[in-house]
Structures are given as structure tokens and as C-alpha cells.
Design an enzyme around this catalytic site. Sequence first.
Site, PDB file in Angstrom:
ATOM      1  N   SER A  31       0.807  -1.225   0.000  1.00 57.49           N
ATOM      2  CA  SER A  31       0.000   0.000   0.000  1.00 57.49           C
ATOM      3  C   SER A  31       0.836   1.269   0.000  1.00 57.49           C
ATOM      4  CB  SER A  31      -0.910   0.011   1.233  1.00 57.49           C
ATOM      5  OG  SER A  31      -0.140   0.172   2.401  1.00 57.49           O
ATOM      6  N   THR A  60      -1.525   3.018   2.930  1.00 58.55           N
ATOM      7  CA  THR A  60      -1.024   4.324   3.398  1.00 58.55           C
ATOM      8  C   THR A  60      -0.350   4.232   4.760  1.00 58.55           C
ATOM      9  OG1 THR A  60      -2.953   5.347   2.355  1.00 58.55           O
ATOM     10  CG2 THR A  60      -1.677   6.751   3.818  1.00 58.55           C
ATOM     11  N   THR A 102       1.692   7.058   0.338  1.00 57.45           N
ATOM     12  CA  THR A 102       0.814   5.968  -0.090  1.00 57.45           C
ATOM     13  C   THR A 102       0.942   5.669  -1.584  1.00 57.45           C
ATOM     14  OG1 THR A 102      -1.510   5.239  -0.063  1.00 57.45           O
ATOM     15  CG2 THR A 102      -1.129   7.492  -0.708  1.00 57.45           C
ATOM     16  N   ARG A 113      -5.933   9.505 -10.382  1.00 57.77           N
ATOM     17  CA  ARG A 113      -6.727   9.714  -9.161  1.00 57.77           C
ATOM     18  C   ARG A 113      -5.774  10.121  -8.015  1.00 57.77           C
ATOM     19  NH1 ARG A 113      -6.554   7.391  -3.732  1.00 57.77           N
ATOM     20  NH2 ARG A 113      -8.631   7.530  -2.839  1.00 57.77           N
ATOM     21  N   THR A 173      -5.739   7.656   7.250  1.00 61.03           N
ATOM     22  CA  THR A 173      -5.625   6.561   6.276  1.00 61.03           C
ATOM     23  C   THR A 173      -7.050   6.075   6.000  1.00 61.03           C
ATOM     24  OG1 THR A 173      -5.380   4.855   7.989  1.00 61.03           O
ATOM     25  CG2 THR A 173      -3.339   5.821   7.136  1.00 61.03           C
ATOM     26  N   GLY A 174      -7.182   5.292   4.947  1.00 64.80           N
ATOM     27  CA  GLY A 174      -8.523   4.807   4.596  1.00 64.80           C
ATOM     28  C   GLY A 174      -9.038   5.530   3.361  1.00 64.80           C
TER      29      GLY A 174
HETATM   30  N1  GLY Z   1      -6.032   7.380   2.086  1.00 65.38           N
HETATM   31  C1  GLY Z   1      -5.313   6.972   0.946  1.00 65.38           C
HETATM   32  C2  GLY Z   1      -6.044   7.180  -0.301  1.00 65.38           C
HETATM   33  O1  GLY Z   1      -7.270   7.229  -0.317  1.00 65.38           O
HETATM   34  O2  GLY Z   1      -5.400   7.281  -1.336  1.00 65.38           O
END
Ligand code: GLY
Length: 364
Positions: free
Chosen positions: A94, A220, A238, A248, A271-272
Site C-alpha cells: 500500500s 497508506t 501511499t 486519481r 488513512t482509509g
Molecule cells: N487514504 C489513501 C487514499 O485514499 O489514497
Amino acid sequence: MTISRRTFIKASALATVGARISEGRTPVTIRQPVAQRPVVISSSNHVRLEDGTDYYNGIRATKKAFQLLLEGKDTLDAVIAGVNIVEDDPNDISVGYGGLPNEQGEVELDCSVMHGPTGRAGAVAALKYVKNPSRVAKLVMEHTDHVMLVGEGALRFALAYGFQKQNLLTERSRKIWLAWLEQHSDRDDWGPSQVPIIPEPESAEQRWIRQIIAERPTGTINCLALNEKGDLSGVTTTSGLAFKLPGRVGDSPLIGAGLYVDNQIGAAGSTGRGEEVIRTCGAHTVVENMRHGMSPLEACLDALKRIVHFYPGRPDFQVKFYAINKRGEYAGASIWSGAEFAVTDARGSRIEPCVYLYERPKKK
Ligand code: GLY
């Protein structure tokens, strides 16, 4: 190296005062850590491999950063050195090298850094071919009049400062991406032939890959440090949402979303699911909450409630906030139960459970 989760939670419980409160109908555990300086916290970054080996990259990162704080190093240098371990680790799918790619099979990295004592910030987004976006983000902060560089411009900048171009897609992440291509839709030409074949039993590796694809990680690492003097810094790095649309950008490289530091008040990161954190200016909200008197835990829970407020049922995604205030009180909080975060301070390194809004339903 296999780490016993129970050992860490037990260790942390000894160092905290615990109480149960109710958030609506869902009980949550409130933990009140004793304020200590220096302290480093991060997301847990639990790595589990195909063969069952597991370890916490958050422990490795916070330990490294803490050691550098003890040596008198700057708080931003400390957290960057900590997360470099994770960015370099091909097993962490990640972050950095070996991170899961976008839908085209290209690894695109996002990162922001913020230095409390000077209030300066740097960031890169959709950076390809360079495994340490945190180091590039710091150079943007130090050597440009900008805060963020993206895509091709970020890559050119990194190459100008001597970074080597390298393929960030490992064998493992390539295999997972191909499996995703084959499985994510039955309306394209990826995937098994329509000609019937005798199905073979699923291997342990295939099962591991299937679980990762089902989860669609937003991985992340966010790492925050407070030194003995009371200076703060933070970093969030991340590879973003696995199999994302090319270009994105999530919350991690956005100052005020995936990271915010105010040296007078505190630091926060996330994170998330980044889209939710962007829409609510997550990390900035957490720091502003602390400015207005909330503890780090109250500040994180309030920011999570602002996200779930948009979902009259219960959201099907996870977001976690992490925060430290100037005194050295810290917290990790999540929408759903089961999340953890890493802490290193004078009492040692440990994994602590995040306080949560909703209990995850038990698997039947
Ligand atoms: N929190 C990491 C992402 O959505 O890219």
C-alpha cells in the site's frame, strides 16, 4: 518475524486509563494515554504475507523516528526516515515500492510532509518510478516556491535532484493486479475462457490474492512526531487506492486532508478512503478541534462523525484518524472496529487499538 497482537494491546493497556462510553448505541473504548514527550505515532501497517508471516511496519517506522528524536534530529527528518522503511519494503502493498498499481498496472504514489516549527509543507501526487515520494515532497518544500508537484512535473523534479527511475511494480503486485483484471468484471475479455474446464482447488496464494482484491486496499502510512521541546511534524505516504483510475489523487498528498500540523496545537493525519477525508478536510478539522479544546481522541471522533453524517445507514468504508497534541497526548480512531495504530515513546513500541464509532458485524 511474527508479532503477537495480544502482547501489544496488553502492554498498551497497562499504560492507559480505559473507560467505556456509548456512541449512539455502539459502545466504544476511550483510552486516555499519559502525556509524554517525545512520542511518535503512525498507522499500524500490518503486513501479512502469502506464507502467513506478519509484522507491523508502523512499529518499524515509529521506532526509527523515535530513535532519531532521541539523537536530537529534526522531527520531519525523523518521520521521513521512519516511513522510508515502509516505502522501501516490497512486502507492503500500500506504500512505495511494491504498492498496488492503478488500473493500467502503473504504480502512482502520493505524499505530503509538514514541518511544524516553520509551518512549511511539501507534496507530490501521481508520482511514478520513484519509490520515496516523502523525500521528494520534502525537496519540494525546501527548494521550490510551491507546495505540490504532480505527475510528469513531479517526476522531472525528482530526477533533477538525482533520484533514479525504477519500476515500482514487484512480481507480487503485478500478480495481484492481473488477478484483479481477470476477476473484477465478467463483461470484458479478461478472465477465464468460456470453454468449460475442470476447476482446480484454490491455492493458498490465490486465496490471499482474492482477499486483497475483495478488500481493495487504501493502505497508506501516516506518521506524526512530537519531540521533547514540543515541536511537531508529520508525513503521509501511499500508493493510494488499489486499481484506481490513472491520475486519481487521494487525501494523502493534500495538506489539510491526509495531513495537517500546527506547531502551537498538534498534528493529525489519516488513512482509509481518501475521498471522504478530502470532502471533510479531515486532518485540518482534527487539529482545529484540538485548538478549540478537544482531546486528540475527541477531535478524531468528531471528524469521523462529520464523514458518517453523510451516510444515513452505515458507510461501507473505513477511515482512520491519528492525532497528537502539543502536550504529547495522542489517539487513533476509526469508523469501524478492528483498526489499530503504532506508538513509540519512552515506554517502548506497541500497537494500540483505535477507538471506533461502529462495531464490525461478526462474520457468520
Ligand atoms: N487514504 C489513501 C487514499 O485514499 O489514497
